[in-house]
Design an enzyme around this catalytic site. Structure first.
Site, PDB file in Angstrom:
ATOM      1  N   CYS A 176      14.446  76.358  54.357  1.00  0.00           N
ATOM      2  CA  CYS A 176      13.614  76.328  55.570  1.00  0.00           C
ATOM      3  C   CYS A 176      12.244  76.930  55.308  1.00  0.00           C
ATOM      4  O   CYS A 176      11.254  76.495  55.886  1.00  0.00           O
ATOM      5  CB  CYS A 176      14.330  77.034  56.717  1.00  0.00           C
ATOM      6  SG  CYS A 176      15.157  78.519  56.210  1.00  0.00           S
ATOM      7  N   LYS A 219      31.242  78.315  62.552  1.00  0.00           N
ATOM      8  CA  LYS A 219      31.434  76.868  62.320  1.00  0.00           C
ATOM      9  C   LYS A 219      30.689  76.541  61.029  1.00  0.00           C
ATOM     10  O   LYS A 219      29.477  76.624  60.939  1.00  0.00           O
ATOM     11  CB  LYS A 219      30.869  76.065  63.488  1.00  0.00           C
ATOM     12  CG  LYS A 219      31.569  74.753  63.731  1.00  0.00           C
ATOM     13  CD  LYS A 219      31.480  73.741  62.604  1.00  0.00           C
ATOM     14  CE  LYS A 219      30.213  72.918  62.690  1.00  0.00           C
ATOM     15  NZ  LYS A 219      30.033  72.052  61.482  1.00  0.00           N
ATOM     16  N   GLU A 261       8.946  68.221  58.482  1.00  0.00           N
ATOM     17  CA  GLU A 261       9.712  68.834  57.401  1.00  0.00           C
ATOM     18  C   GLU A 261      10.460  67.742  56.622  1.00  0.00           C
ATOM     19  O   GLU A 261      11.156  66.928  57.222  1.00  0.00           O
ATOM     20  CB  GLU A 261      10.717  69.806  58.037  1.00  0.00           C
ATOM     21  CG  GLU A 261      11.452  70.671  57.058  1.00  0.00           C
ATOM     22  CD  GLU A 261      12.355  71.686  57.760  1.00  0.00           C
ATOM     23  OE1 GLU A 261      12.946  71.355  58.791  1.00  0.00           O
ATOM     24  OE2 GLU A 261      12.452  72.821  57.254  1.00  0.00           O
ATOM     25  N   GLU A 297      16.866  79.546  64.212  1.00  0.00           N
ATOM     26  CA  GLU A 297      16.056  79.491  62.992  1.00  0.00           C
ATOM     27  C   GLU A 297      15.983  78.020  62.605  1.00  0.00           C
ATOM     28  O   GLU A 297      16.958  77.444  62.156  1.00  0.00           O
ATOM     29  CB  GLU A 297      16.759  80.348  61.926  1.00  0.00           C
ATOM     30  CG  GLU A 297      15.809  80.895  60.921  1.00  0.00           C
ATOM     31  CD  GLU A 297      15.762  80.003  59.717  1.00  0.00           C
ATOM     32  OE1 GLU A 297      14.939  79.061  59.732  1.00  0.00           O
ATOM     33  OE2 GLU A 297      16.539  80.243  58.779  1.00  0.00           O
TER      34      GLU A 297
HETATM   35  P1  NAP Z   1      21.625  69.970  62.087  1.00  0.00           P
HETATM   36  O1  NAP Z   1      22.139  68.735  62.723  1.00  0.00           O
HETATM   37  O2  NAP Z   1      20.699  70.788  62.890  1.00  0.00           O
HETATM   38  O3  NAP Z   1      22.901  70.837  61.620  1.00  0.00           O
HETATM   39  C1  NAP Z   1      22.921  72.245  61.447  1.00  0.00           C
HETATM   40  C2  NAP Z   1      24.262  72.798  61.910  1.00  0.00           C
HETATM   41  O4  NAP Z   1      24.469  72.480  63.288  1.00  0.00           O
HETATM   42  C3  NAP Z   1      25.444  72.213  61.165  1.00  0.00           C
HETATM   43  O5  NAP Z   1      26.466  73.194  61.042  1.00  0.00           O
HETATM   44  C4  NAP Z   1      25.897  71.124  62.108  1.00  0.00           C
HETATM   45  O6  NAP Z   1      27.227  70.776  61.890  1.00  0.00           O
HETATM   46  C5  NAP Z   1      25.696  71.783  63.440  1.00  0.00           C
HETATM   47  N1  NAP Z   1      25.571  70.848  64.561  1.00  0.00           N
HETATM   48  C6  NAP Z   1      25.153  69.562  64.553  1.00  0.00           C
HETATM   49  N2  NAP Z   1      25.149  69.062  65.801  1.00  0.00           N
HETATM   50  C7  NAP Z   1      25.572  70.047  66.617  1.00  0.00           C
HETATM   51  C8  NAP Z   1      25.772  70.158  68.025  1.00  0.00           C
HETATM   52  N3  NAP Z   1      25.540  69.136  68.870  1.00  0.00           N
HETATM   53  N4  NAP Z   1      26.205  71.341  68.521  1.00  0.00           N
HETATM   54  C9  NAP Z   1      26.431  72.390  67.715  1.00  0.00           C
HETATM   55  N5  NAP Z   1      26.277  72.339  66.384  1.00  0.00           N
HETATM   56  C10 NAP Z   1      25.836  71.184  65.833  1.00  0.00           C
HETATM   57  O7  NAP Z   1      20.926  69.645  60.747  1.00  0.00           O
HETATM   58  P2  NAP Z   1      21.295  68.503  59.702  1.00  0.00           P
HETATM   59  O8  NAP Z   1      21.520  67.190  60.403  1.00  0.00           O
HETATM   60  O9  NAP Z   1      22.348  69.006  58.826  1.00  0.00           O
HETATM   61  O10 NAP Z   1      19.911  68.404  58.944  1.00  0.00           O
HETATM   62  C11 NAP Z   1      18.816  67.763  59.591  1.00  0.00           C
HETATM   63  C12 NAP Z   1      17.564  68.567  59.427  1.00  0.00           C
HETATM   64  O11 NAP Z   1      17.749  69.920  59.867  1.00  0.00           O
HETATM   65  C13 NAP Z   1      17.090  68.733  57.998  1.00  0.00           C
HETATM   66  O12 NAP Z   1      16.376  67.642  57.549  1.00  0.00           O
HETATM   67  C14 NAP Z   1      16.253  69.973  58.097  1.00  0.00           C
HETATM   68  O13 NAP Z   1      14.961  69.661  58.520  1.00  0.00           O
HETATM   69  C15 NAP Z   1      16.908  70.771  59.164  1.00  0.00           C
HETATM   70  N6  NAP Z   1      17.671  71.879  58.587  1.00  0.00           N
HETATM   71  C16 NAP Z   1      17.057  73.068  58.549  1.00  0.00           C
HETATM   72  C17 NAP Z   1      17.718  74.146  58.018  1.00  0.00           C
HETATM   73  C18 NAP Z   1      17.066  75.461  57.984  1.00  0.00           C
HETATM   74  O14 NAP Z   1      17.400  76.274  57.164  1.00  0.00           O
HETATM   75  N7  NAP Z   1      16.168  75.746  58.879  1.00  0.00           N
HETATM   76  C19 NAP Z   1      18.993  74.008  57.520  1.00  0.00           C
HETATM   77  C20 NAP Z   1      19.634  72.750  57.584  1.00  0.00           C
HETATM   78  C21 NAP Z   1      18.937  71.691  58.143  1.00  0.00           C
HETATM   79  P3  NAP Z   1      27.638  69.647  60.837  1.00  0.00           P
HETATM   80  O15 NAP Z   1      26.793  69.821  59.629  1.00  0.00           O
HETATM   81  O16 NAP Z   1      29.036  69.953  60.601  1.00  0.00           O
HETATM   82  O17 NAP Z   1      27.404  68.357  61.539  1.00  0.00           O
END
Ligand code: NAP
Ligand code: MG
Length: 496
Positions: free
Chosen positions: A298, A189, A398, A264
């Site tokens: 991250c 995904k 973060e 992660e």
């Molecule tokens: P997120 O909501 O955790 O999204 C990460 C992935 O999960 C995306 O592919 C997202 O899809 C998917 N996702 C979202 N809700 C889901 C659910 N209920 N079930 C399954 N998959 C789901 O992160 P974000 O909102 O993009 O970013 C928020 C915070 O996450 C950032 O501020 C950062 O702190 C953290 N983050 C960390 C990393 C890392 O490398 N550790 C990477 C990205 C973000 P969609 O994007 O298509 O909605």
């Protein structure tokens, strides 16, 4: 061709601007329901649309992956042959490096030179894990003369990969290459904010002749396609990179289906800087550590914990470097240099800016940046916040943006307590010319990876993953292969 009555076959997308980027299911490009716009964060302009996978598309993709696994055409290949296919996927990415980097740059907002590095690293994962495919040996266990007993590593089956937006191509390559090398099939995904470059991994699969269903790539929303995929009863293993909150939802879904998952979940990683550190090298590392990918990493160096005797000097050197960076749309920066791109979205930029404002309200001192740029696109100026103390939000949460928080310490014990004083534990670093001091800090930092005198020392070969709320399981290195195999023991009684 499978019966995809409701989603007519689409063709593989061409170079941008292209109207629509489809799903890749069971070896076919599929339009996939309604469409979702895709933007260039460097301008705020729409550049394409993507498919919007529903639970039905997830079901088809998982079904195709399961059929492919059960048929055995992929898992029963000689590991050397499977490894060669995986390696060739990486070669495909390198052969299309300019084209993919262009797409990544426009879709993610990162400088073109950083986009090129992302393509190269993605290709490196396919090379590394392709090479490892034939090394997953079991062992024989001595049970005495009446038995012969051995173990084998078998693939789980259908693996699900939920990809973050900060390195969409590299993160997909990281887990998919290891999963395929060990004989699993994959359903990916992509992140809704920047799905386009991942399409090239599907093209690579097509080009090298991966069996239909071995790799399926879905675009769409996390709350819909992501949730349907993570809860699907026919997946056998899950990999997720992203926020703690979504990680908990994923782990809960995995628990319901009793399947393993790798999480992660980011960090608040600290570099501890002693008075005998090479400060020129340190400042160069801060530039990489917090401004690479606009800090949306991250394992970013989001905290600097500095000895009081060099504190003012370090703050002014880091502020000077930060102010010297040029900030703009990725296409403006074809070559490596003192430059930084956009953040991924308006929401992420606004969140980071608000955190900078709250840090000042809580008593921290802004010494560089701290605000958005007055131009189109989603830019935050490279930011340094000094006089941060342990209890402040900016020391604990973060930001996931180009913001470094600087804290002061007097004793080594104090430095360790500060470094370990968050819920996270992804990476950490120490800067000192004293090897004993560096080793003591390395030993006592609670984190999955420690860098001594060079942030990001390591590569695809070195295991990576978190302590605490940074998650569990390991990506990269040999360790990651163990995410994708289960051990079977075979005991043979010798009769007569
Ligand atoms: P997120 O909501 O955790 O999204 C990460 C992935 O999960 C995306 O592919 C997202 O899809 C998917 N996702 C979202 N809700 C889901 C659910 N209920 N079930 C399954 N998959 C789901 O992160 P974000 O909102 O993009 O970013 C928020 C915070 O996450 C950032 O501020 C950062 O702190 C953290 N983050 C960390 C990393 C890392 O490398 N550790 C990477 C990205 C973000 P969609 O994007 O298509 O909605
Ligand atoms: Mg985009």
């Amino acid at each position: 061709m499978p019966d995809f009555a409701t989603t007519p076959q689409a063709s593989a997308p061409q170079m941008l601007p292209h109207t629509h980027w489809p799903n890749f299911i069971d070896g076919y490009w599929q339009g996939g329901g309604s469409s979702v716009p895709v933007y260039n964060p460097g301008t705020g302009q729409q550049i394409a649309t993507q498919a919007c996978a529903s639970a039905t598309h997830v079901d088809r993709a998982v079904g195709a992956a399961q059929r492919c696994h059960q048929e055995g055409s992929f898992r029963h290949l000689a590991p050397v042959e499977r490894g060669r296919l995986v390696q060739r996927m990486g070669q495909y990415l390198l052969e299309h490096l300019d084209e993919i980097a262009n797409v990544l740059c426009l879709d993610v907002g990162k400088p073109l030179w950083e986009a090129r590095l992302e393509v190269e690293t993605a290709a490196r994962y396919f090379e590394y894990y392709g090479n490892q495919a034939e090394t997953m040996e079991g062992r024989s266990i001595p049970l005495g003369g009446q038995y012969f007993d051995f173990t084998v590593h078998e693939p789980y089956g259908v693996t699900a990969h939920i990809i973050p937006w900060n390195y969409p191509l590299e993160m997909t390559a990281r887990s998919v290459s290891a999963a395929l090398a060990t004989g699993n099939t994959c359903v990916v995904k992509t992140p809704e904010l920047d799905p386009l470059a991942v399409t090239y991994i599907a093209r690579a699969a097509e080009c090298v002749g991966l069996p239909a269903g071995a790799l399926n790539i879905l675009c769409g929303y996390g709350s819909e396609a992501g949730a349907a995929l993570s809860a699907h009863p026919d997946i056998d293993q899950l990999v997720f990179t992203g926020s703690v909150q979504t990680g908990i939802a994923i782990a809960t879904a995995a628990a319901q289906n009793v399947v393993p998952c790798v999480l992660e979940l980011g960090g608040k990683s600290a570099a501890v800087v002693f008075d005998d550190a090479d400060l020129e090298a340190l400042v160069s590392d801060v530039r990489w550590g917090i401004y690479f990918n606009a800090g949306q990493v991250c394992s970013a160096m989001s905290r600097l914990i500095v000895h009081e005797s060099i504190y003012d000097d370090v703050v002014s050197r880091v502020a000077e470097m930060s102010k010297s960076l040029e900030v703009g749309p990725g296409m403006a920066f074809p070559a490596h240099g003192p430059n930084m791109g956009a953040m991924i979205s308006e929401a992420q930029r606004d969140k980071a800016e608000a955190m900078c404002q709250r840090a000042q309200q809580q008593g921290a001192r802004l010494v560089a940046g701290g605000a958005r740029l007055d131009r189109d696109g989603y830019f935050l100026a490279p930011t340094v916040i000094a006089d941060v103390t342990a209890e402040m939000e900016i020391a604990q949460q973060e930001v996931f943006g180009p913001v470094v928080a600087v804290l002061k310490f007097r004793t080594e014990d104090e430095a360790i307590a500060l470094a370990n004083g968050t819920d996270y534990g992804l990476v950490g670093g120490v800067y000192s010319a004293n090897i004993n001091r560096a080793m003591r800090i390395s030993r006592d930092i609670r984190a999955g990876q420690v860098f001594v005198n060079e942030w990001y020392a390591g590569g695809v070969e070195t295991p990576f993953g978190g302590f605490g709320k940074s998650g569990y399981g390991r990506e990269k290195g040999r360790e990651a292969l163990l995410n994708y195999v289960q051990t079977k023991n075979v005991g043979i009684a010798i009769k007569g």
